[in-house]
Design an enzyme around this catalytic site. Structure first.
Site, short mmCIF file in Angstrom:
data_model
loop_
_atom_site.label_atom_id
_atom_site.label_comp_id
_atom_site.label_asym_id
_atom_site.label_seq_id
_atom_site.Cartn_x
_atom_site.Cartn_y
_atom_site.Cartn_z
N CYS A 1 0.80 -1.22 0.00
CA CYS A 1 0.00 0.00 0.00
C CYS A 1 0.84 1.27 0.00
O CYS A 1 0.28 2.37 0.01
CB CYS A 1 -0.94 -0.01 1.19
N HIS B 1 -1.72 7.67 6.17
CA HIS B 1 -2.12 6.44 5.49
C HIS B 1 -3.45 5.95 6.04
O HIS B 1 -4.19 5.27 5.33
CB HIS B 1 -1.05 5.36 5.67
N HIS C 1 -9.81 2.52 0.49
CA HIS C 1 -8.39 2.15 0.46
C HIS C 1 -8.07 1.63 -0.94
O HIS C 1 -8.44 0.51 -1.30
CB HIS C 1 -8.12 1.08 1.51
#
Length: 719
Positions: A190, A324, A364
């Protein structure tokens, strides 16, 4: 990244962002994306019809996790009608997303003075099954299963060019625009978008390229990601993404693509390009300890501190931090603790910085997550607005905002400048396996005496030494055996594909007939010692063979290296690979489940209670084992590098990349650049591919395939 041995702050990075493009959930344009962010809109919705291989009614079951079930179908889905690229019927949706965003970027660039041979593409991209790859598996292998069951299966074959899942999006965009510079995709979980930007910047500062397109895309098969995150217990049971909030209960998966165009600042000024912001540093690191799924402050702080050292900034210089934060309570709490420790007492009584997360608006986006966050920050700078975080009402008890240097906004505020200081921001990215990244940027204020790093007259050419090597190819399971084969032994002949995990996706209860596999030299057995890599025995049995083979070869190469342990703090891993087709096998199971239920209903047979449905469960298990948490991790390409990083306790950047058959060569080039810049002292480099598979043959020019892995240990020659 680990600070170089020379003073980075003495010559800070100055890279201009001159264009951007993107496709995100709930928005047909970037202007609409910004409006959603500024208004705190949550763009989640139920899965569009036809997107899942299973009907949602057959896949959803609250609670769990349950095998082959998800708690809901909510996600952040891109509207296909907003993607405007030619050849829509040919390319997989992820390619169309990337081309749409790339076209948007390209239209905003002054292309006339450019030498296209010096323009490249580096793209963060998750190496997981796409919708088209899943259909290729169903077409190539599903017919054998259907015939065993007495079912008719009429499937039109997808274009085989879509089989090059890992490298394809960057390759097609580069070909579409006529670019001849560096071109590859990378999977750093990610944090991939920020990793792509970091290596694109390196191409510019070294003088190897004059313009780079970089960012991230994510559009895997959305049933696969929903199933996988449900098994990992990371998926929000409520279907609501609420970073930092007391109601946060997990992430919600999104899809999309974000790209930016990068130039050296002095080149952008010379060419009259619009400058949206200036990047001053990117810090990268990898966790050395802990769980592959659990973030660690120690690793996050190394990436953050490295960025501030390179930029010559203090943490308190930034007013906006795009975190994040995915909405998982533990992950958000660790990131918040890292920021608090970074700021420490230096925050004093200064105005509190705003922290937020775009995931509350678009979900996400995995390998595209940081691209969405960065573009959000660029629009915030453009409009002078500090944006809110959607779904934020009150902070989690694990996020003690009161008394901290940070705020989370529920509504937008003006982003004021202090005197003549440019607005400054940070973007963080963290991923499975302990992959960390932190990017710093500021708005551009035209002071012509400030210039970027000058282009060197020639790329640095310091010799790099190859100090150790190991390999395993086909039946030659060691370097010595392979050397003997190359120089002394010509007895071996290629054999029909006989690898059990490549040809038989069924159990003995339902054997799959020979699907006409190619000839080749296959890896038929991989053995690793359980204690050697600190991996639980069950995880070893569940991870795909390419992870096991790479670990064994990498360890052997390090075993030939003198005193490698002393370089752990400044060591990285660069692994070239491609999609392992076995990641798509789970779709055979889900297809069989859905088809069996459909046929029952056509015959008027009522479904028994799920816990009593022994017949259906036996059918599914005969086709393929279920996707579990261990198998989810065992199928992630980036985890191949992360497992090695954790086993050897490497602290530098550790990730995988793909440029199809050139993947290991691209990995070698990136590692050499990092060593020459003195960002690392040791690099473990290589390639692994177990691709002798009936699904892979349409994409290869030769029917003779090989499998294997190689690992190289590199240092600067003077070291």
């Amino acid at each position: 990244m680990t600070p170089p041995k020379t003073s980075a702050a003495a010559n800070p990075l100055r890279i201009a962002i001159i264009a951007m493009g993107g496709v995100f959930p709930g928005a047909a344009t970037l202007a609409e994306f910004w409006q959603n962010v500024a208004r705190g809109v949550d763009a989640s919705r139920e899965v569009p019809p036809g997107r899942w291989l299973l009907p949602p009614a057959d896949a959803i079951r609250s609670g769990g996790p349950y095998l082959d079930r998800v708690p809901h179908s909510r996600g952040y889905y891109v509207d296909e009608s907003t993607i405007t690229t030619p050849d829509n019927e040919v390319w997989d949706p992820v390619v169309r997303l990337v081309c749409h965003a790339g076209d948007e970027v390209w239209r905003a660039i002054r292309t006339r003075p450019l030498d296209l041979s010096r323009v490249g593409v580096i793209l963060g991209h998750i190496f997981l099954p796409t919708e088209t790859a899943s259909r290729i598996t169903l077409h190539r292998l599903g017919s054998g299963i259907a015939s065993q069951l007495g079912w008719d299966l009429n499937l039109s074959p997808p274009d085989p060019k879509n089989g090059k899942v890992a490298s394809l999006p960057a390759d097609i965009l580069a070909r579409r625009l006529g670019l001849g510079g560096p071109c590859y995709t990378l999977d750093a979980a990610c944090a991939s978008s920020l990793y792509a930007i970091k290596w694109a910047i390196d191409e510019l500062t070294s003088g190897r390229a004059d313009l780079m397109l970089a960012g991230g895309a994510s559009r895997p098969d959305c049933l696969y990601t929903q199933m996988g995150f449900a098994q990992l217990r990371a998926l929000s049971p409520s279907g609501r993404c609420s970073p930092f909030d007391a109601s946060a209960d997990g992430l919600v998966v999104g899809e999309g693509c974000g790209l930016i165009a990068l130039k050296r600042l002095d080149d952008a000024l010379r060419d009259g390009d619009p400058i949206h912001a200036v990047i001053t540093a990117v810090g990268l690191s990898n966790d050395r300890e802990g769980n592959l799924l659990a973030p660690a402050s120690e690793g996050q702080l190394r990436a953050m501190r490295s960025a501030y050292v390179h930029a010559g900034w203090q943490p308190t210089d930034v007013q906006l931090i795009e975190c994040h934060a995915t909405g998982t309570p533990m992950g958000d709490a660790v990131e918040f603790a890292s920021l608090c420790q970074l700021w420490g007492e230096r925050a004093g009584r200064r105005a509190r910085a705003v922290i937020g997360s775009v995931k509350s608006t678009v979900g996400h986006l995995l390998t595209a997550a940081n691209a969405a966050g960065l573009i959000k920050v660029l629009w915030a700078m453009k409009h002078g607005v500090l944006p809110p975080t959607a779904n934020f009402e009150r902070p989690s008890p694990q996020i003690p905002l009161a008394g901290s240097p940070f705020r989370v906004l529920s509504s937008a505020e003006e982003w004021q400048r202090t005197n003549d200081t440019p607005r400054r921001a940070a973007v963080s990215g963290f991923g499975f396996g302990g992959i960390n990244a932190h990017l710093l940027l500021e708005e551009f204020i035209d002071r012509r005496q400030e210039t970027s790093v000058r282009v060197p007259t020639a790329p640095p050419s310091e010799p790099i030494a190859l100090v150790a090597v190991d390999a395993a190819f086909g039946p030659w399971s060691s370097l010595d055996a392979f050397a003997h084969r190359c120089f002394d032994d010509d007895r071996w002949q290629p054999t029909p594909l006989a690898n059990p995990w490549q040809t038989t996706v069924t159990t003995e209860a339902m054997p799959l007939e020979d699907a006409g596999g190619p000839l080749g030299y296959t890896v038929d057995q991989i053995e690793i010692e359980e204690k050697a890599f600190r991996i639980p025995p069950r995880e070893i049995t569940e991870m795909l063979p390419q992870q096991s083979l790479w670990l064994r070869v990498a360890a052997a190469a390090l075993g030939r290296t003198e005193n490698w342990e002393s370089h752990r703090d400044r060591a990285g891993i660069f692994l070239g690979t491609n999609l392992d087709w076995n990641t798509t096998n789970f779709h055979l199971r889900w297809w069989a489940l859905g088809e069996a239920r459909r046929r029952r209903r056509l015959l008027g047979i009522a479904d028994p209670a799920e816990e009593n449905d022994v017949e259906l469960r036996e059918l599914a298990d005969a086709v393929h084992p279920p996707l579990t948490a261990d198998r989810t991790m065992g199928a992630l390409a980036s985890i191949a590098a992360s497992r090695a990083a954790r086993a050897f306790r490497f602290a530098g950047p550790c990730f995988v990349l793909s440029s199809d058959d050139c993947s290991a060569g691209s990995a070698l080039a990136v590692a050499v650049h990092a060593l020459r810049k003195e960002e690392l002292d040791l690099a473990l480099v290589g390639g692994v591919d177990l691709h002798a598979d009936v699904r892979n043959t349409p994409t290869k020019k030769s029917s003779l395939l090989g499998e294997g892995a190689a690992a190289f240990v590199l240092k600067r020659l003077v070291d």
